[in-house]
Design an enzyme around this catalytic site. Structure first.
Site, short mmCIF file in Angstrom:
data_model
loop_
_atom_site.label_atom_id
_atom_site.label_comp_id
_atom_site.label_asym_id
_atom_site.label_seq_id
_atom_site.Cartn_x
_atom_site.Cartn_y
_atom_site.Cartn_z
N GLU A 208 45.50 37.57 51.88
CA GLU A 208 45.79 36.18 51.53
C GLU A 208 47.09 35.68 52.14
OE1 GLU A 208 45.41 36.00 47.29
OE2 GLU A 208 43.32 36.63 47.35
N LYS A 340 36.85 29.68 39.99
CA LYS A 340 36.37 30.10 41.31
C LYS A 340 34.91 29.68 41.43
CE LYS A 340 39.37 34.16 41.86
NZ LYS A 340 39.43 35.64 41.75
#
Length: 431
Positions: A208, A340
């Site tokens: 990330e 999500k």
């Protein structure tokens, strides 16, 4: 304004995500020639209760991670039903796919197939109406720019190092605007890189975009971030706060938490006390997945200890699922939900989870996955629902930066109508 725009084609293809794994991209074409395109993300540390991501399992291609089955499901089963439907009726579109799948966890068609279609339909509708996606989803009320929850040190499954906790993040809740928040985070990121280099640590990055140094302990990660915040000219606990994502389900074994990097094994009570000590010592404003997804008792202990002053976010615990969230609300565990899209598989179900959370006084944090694409849907979604917080990685790697850049565009478009709430985004804790 038009009230019926027919879907004339639904088409999927296999593309690559940021971890070099296949994922699904879907195009939806409308009668007026408008097209909506959406690509689906994928997680590394996935909750056991997430909707099923359909993979081919053919080890001779992409190590078994191909998504041609999901692609075929879109191009045949789903397309056959959706062609001719009204793209403006998102609920009917998503309901049709849920009924076509017929399982509790989307195991037949695949959440990756269904989500790609769901989002592509929303994008096509917005494009046809000449609207931004956040305006289409949120209407006139979508106007809140989010506080970034920015992952700048990676551990756990997101990096190859000896740090047990998965993510160490910064949150510029003291910034006056989103663009200023982004600038502050960028400056801290650069300061952290130079600080790590000066101390002889590696500055390679994880999935990330955060750095992944072999630190001596989890606490050292917090210490070095605070040093970087100060080096960048900001005040920890005033301008910028710390957020953690231990991803505790990944270190939960036989009813205990194994901090292997530190050579410690803790009971749920001891793990809760570990967080209490960290929160008393450092300006920690948020902890995600502090306890494992099935350790409801541990979650209860943690919530009772610090739930009034630290945002406790359920990710693997809730998996964007209203049934799991409803249980958490009844038990009084956590005070926030991570959102999500691919955990549940459709836009409608995602919006239902956000609405349930907010009605119960829980905050909602819209999130990326570790395997991302250049798709920026979550940037529009977080503004549309006024969630006030977004988690989408470091200000590095283009699949992460794409979301931040889209938020800059939205901030510019909203102009004086836009609102950056900063600390007010944490409305259910004492700061």
């Amino acid at each position: 304004m038009k009230n019926y725009i027919e879907i004339v084609d639904v088409y999927a293809r296999q593309i690559l995500d940021s971890r070099c794994n296949p994922t699904v991209e879907v195009e939806v074409e409308l009668e007026d020639g408008t097209v909506g395109v959406a690509a689906v993300p994928s997680g590394a540390s996935t909750g056991a209760f997430e909707a099923v991501e359909l993979r081919d399992g053919d080890k001779s291609k992409y190590l078994g991670k191909g998504v041609l089955k999901a692609v075929d499901n879109v191009n045949t089963i789903i397309a056959d039903e959706l062609v001719g439907m009204n793209v403006l009726d998102q609920v009917a579109i998503d309901k049709t796919m849920i009924e076509l799948d017929g399982t509790d966890n989307k195991a037949k068609l695949g959440a990756n197939a269904m989500l790609g279609v769901s989002l592509a339909c929303a994008k096509a509708a917005a494009n046809s109406l000449g609207m931004s996606l956040y305006q289409y989803i949120g209407g006139v009320n979508g106007k809140v720019l989010p506080v970034p929850m920015m992952n700048i040190i990676n551990g756990g499954k997101h990096a190859d190092n000896n740090v047990d906790l998965q993510e160490f993040m910064i949150m510029p809740a003291g910034a006056p605007s989103f663009s200023e928040a982004l600038r502050m985070c960028s400056e801290v990121y650069h300061a952290l890189k130079s600080t790590l280099k000066a101390q002889g640590y590696d500055t390679g990055v994880g999935d990330e975009g955060g750095f992944a140094p072999n630190l001596k302990s989890n606490e050292e990660a917090i210490v070095v971030i605070i040093e970087a915040i100060k080096k960048a000219g900001y005040t920890p606990g005033e301008d910028i706060f710390i957020a953690l994502d231990p991803a505790s389900s990944e270190i939960f074994e036989d009813g205990k938490y194994n901090l292997a990097g530190e050579g410690r094994v803790l009971t749920p009570e001891e793990m809760a006390n570990y967080y209490v000590e960290l929160a008393e010592k450092y300006p920690i404003i948020s902890i995600e997945d502090g306890m494992a997804e099935e350790d409801w008792d541990g979650w209860k202990i943690l919530t009772e200890k610090i739930g009034n002053k630290v945002q406790l976010v359920g990710d693997d615990l809730f998996v964007t699922n209203t049934e799991r969230l409803s249980k958490g609300i009844k038990l009084g565990v956590a005070n926030s939900i991570l959102i999500k899209l691919n955990q549940i598989g459709t836009l409608t179900e995602t919006l239902n989870a956000i609405e349930m959370a907010e009605r119960a006084g829980y905050t909602a944090v819209v999130s990326h996955r570790s395997g991302e694409t250049e798709d920026t849907t979550i940037a529009d979604l977080v503004v549309a629902v006024n969630a006030g917080q977004i988690k989408t990685g470091a200000p590095a790697r283009s699949e992460r930066v794409a979301k931040y850049n889209q938020l800059l565009r939205i901030e510019e478009e909203l102009n004086d109508m836009g609102e950056y709430r900063g600390l007010k985004a944490f409305y259910n804790i004492n700061k």
